[in-house]
Design a protein around this motif. Structure first.
Motif, PDB file in Angstrom:
ATOM      1  N   LEU A   1       0.828  -1.175   0.076  1.00  0.00           N
ATOM      2  CA  LEU A   1       0.057   0.063   0.148  1.00  0.00           C
ATOM      3  C   LEU A   1       0.871   1.136   0.085  1.00  0.00           C
ATOM      4  CD1 LEU A   1      -2.755  -0.969   2.551  1.00  0.00           C
ATOM      5  CD2 LEU A   1      -3.001  -0.875  -0.122  1.00  0.00           C
ATOM      6  N   ARG A   2       1.810   1.194   0.710  1.00  0.00           N
ATOM      7  CA  ARG A   2       2.887   2.423   0.637  1.00  0.00           C
ATOM      8  C   ARG A   2       3.363   2.684  -0.642  1.00  0.00           C
ATOM      9  NH1 ARG A   2       4.616   0.273   5.616  1.00  0.00           N
ATOM     10  NH2 ARG A   2       6.406  -0.731   4.533  1.00  0.00           N
ATOM     11  N   VAL A   3       3.857   1.477  -1.268  1.00  0.00           N
ATOM     12  CA  VAL A   3       4.318   1.716  -2.847  1.00  0.00           C
ATOM     13  C   VAL A   3       3.314   2.199  -3.756  1.00  0.00           C
ATOM     14  CG1 VAL A   3       5.502   0.561  -4.542  1.00  0.00           C
ATOM     15  CG2 VAL A   3       6.341   0.229  -2.305  1.00  0.00           C
ATOM     16  N   GLN A   4       2.097   1.760  -3.626  1.00  0.00           N
ATOM     17  CA  GLN A   4       1.079   2.161  -4.429  1.00  0.00           C
ATOM     18  C   GLN A   4       0.757   3.659  -4.127  1.00  0.00           C
ATOM     19  OE1 GLN A   4      -2.038  -0.766  -3.075  1.00  0.00           O
ATOM     20  NE2 GLN A   4      -1.708  -2.029  -5.206  1.00  0.00           N
ATOM     21  N   HIS A   5       0.688   3.991  -2.981  1.00  0.00           N
ATOM     22  CA  HIS A   5       0.301   5.347  -2.504  1.00  0.00           C
ATOM     23  C   HIS A   5       1.562   6.237  -3.206  1.00  0.00           C
ATOM     24  CE1 HIS A   5       0.659   9.163  -0.189  1.00  0.00           C
ATOM     25  NE2 HIS A   5      -0.744   8.837  -0.234  1.00  0.00           N
ATOM     26  N   ASP A   6       2.700   5.897  -2.967  1.00  0.00           N
ATOM     27  CA  ASP A   6       3.816   6.576  -3.623  1.00  0.00           C
ATOM     28  C   ASP A   6       3.826   6.758  -4.955  1.00  0.00           C
ATOM     29  OD1 ASP A   6       4.758   7.091  -0.789  1.00  0.00           O
ATOM     30  OD2 ASP A   6       6.537   5.442  -1.141  1.00  0.00           O
ATOM     31  N   TYR A   7       3.243   5.631  -5.749  1.00  0.00           N
ATOM     32  CA  TYR A   7       3.561   5.686  -7.160  1.00  0.00           C
ATOM     33  C   TYR A   7       2.486   6.184  -7.573  1.00  0.00           C
ATOM     34  CZ  TYR A   7       7.442   2.317  -7.988  1.00  0.00           C
ATOM     35  OH  TYR A   7       8.600   1.779  -7.989  1.00  0.00           O
ATOM     36  N   SER A   8       1.203   6.290  -7.137  1.00  0.00           N
ATOM     37  CA  SER A   8      -0.114   7.090  -7.404  1.00  0.00           C
ATOM     38  C   SER A   8       0.057   8.534  -7.322  1.00  0.00           C
ATOM     39  CB  SER A   8      -1.363   6.423  -6.809  1.00  0.00           C
ATOM     40  OG  SER A   8      -1.368   6.559  -5.592  1.00  0.00           O
ATOM     41  N   SER A   9       0.796   8.833  -5.954  1.00  0.00           N
ATOM     42  CA  SER A   9       1.005  10.184  -5.779  1.00  0.00           C
ATOM     43  C   SER A   9       1.938  10.902  -6.904  1.00  0.00           C
ATOM     44  CB  SER A   9       1.653  10.591  -4.564  1.00  0.00           C
ATOM     45  OG  SER A   9       0.693   9.941  -3.728  1.00  0.00           O
ATOM     46  N   SER A  10       3.023  10.048  -7.301  1.00  0.00           N
ATOM     47  CA  SER A  10       3.921  10.446  -8.264  1.00  0.00           C
ATOM     48  C   SER A  10       3.570  10.590  -9.306  1.00  0.00           C
ATOM     49  CB  SER A  10       5.543   9.682  -8.351  1.00  0.00           C
ATOM     50  OG  SER A  10       5.998   9.661  -6.883  1.00  0.00           O
ATOM     51  N   TYR A  11       2.827   9.456 -10.004  1.00  0.00           N
ATOM     52  CA  TYR A  11       2.450   9.532 -11.328  1.00  0.00           C
ATOM     53  C   TYR A  11       1.066   9.579 -11.800  1.00  0.00           C
ATOM     54  CZ  TYR A  11       7.072   7.298 -11.671  1.00  0.00           C
ATOM     55  OH  TYR A  11       8.477   6.802 -11.583  1.00  0.00           O
ATOM     56  N   MET A  12       0.131   9.939 -10.801  1.00  0.00           N
ATOM     57  CA  MET A  12      -1.194  10.380 -10.696  1.00  0.00           C
ATOM     58  C   MET A  12      -1.896   9.013 -11.568  1.00  0.00           C
ATOM     59  SD  MET A  12      -1.684  13.095  -9.647  1.00  0.00           S
ATOM     60  CE  MET A  12      -2.076  14.611  -9.764  1.00  0.00           C
TER      61      MET A  12
END
Length: 163
Positions: free
Chosen positions: A145-156
């Motif tokens: 979930l942390r990685v998904q959040h980081d990637y979704s924040s970075s790449y929308m």
């Protein structure tokens, strides 16, 4: 594999005395090899996955770009020669504490999700390695979930489908 690890660190970054830091350095190759296995699990070599490996290894272990590149090259060879994941996870289990093992699982998720195309074999491999490292399921999911959040924040982008 152990000879290659010893040679790499003796030539490049092994401290003069044998310390706790030396133990961590010896384990970097095992960690990198697992990340390479992750990148190749879908039988493709995506540049985004190898970029995630490079950045993760460099940041977590605080290596220079040259040391990171050499470590990844050596780990790539070791991963091809390995018969299973046990030799890498066993080394990690002997010397990493629980938080470091969770960090390895998070790095695996970073590689897995870096190309926004996680197939079921990649997810199974992260789960398998997390199990071999004795990482609890809640921490395995929290890392994802942390990685998904980081990637979704970075790449929308949308990683929500993988929850």
């Amino acid at each position: 594999m152990l000879e290659a690890i010893k040679r790499f660190y003796a030539e490049r970054i092994q401290p003069a005395d044998q310390s706790k830091e030396d133990q961590q350095h010896r384990l970097q190759l095992a960690t990198a090899a697992l990340l390479i296995e992750m990148a190749q699990e879908d039988n493709q070599r995506h540049s985004m996955e190898f970029q995630a490996i490079h950045e993760g290894i460099r940041q977590v272990f605080r290596l220079s770009d040259d040391e990171t590149a050499e470590l990844i090259e050596l780990a790539d060879r070791e991963a091809h020669e390995a018969t299973d994941h046990f030799e890498f996870t066993n080394l990690i289990n002997e010397h990493f504490d629980y938080q470091q093992k969770c960090q390895v699982v998070e790095l695996l998720w970073r590689v897995c999700l870096s190309d926004a195309d996680m197939d079921r074999y990649e997810e199974q491999l992260v789960r398998k390695i997390a199990g071999l490292l004795f990482v609890e399921h809640r921490d395995y999911i929290a890392a994802k979930l942390r990685v998904q959040h980081d990637y979704s924040s970075s790449y929308m982008g949308g990683y929500e489908d993988y929850q």
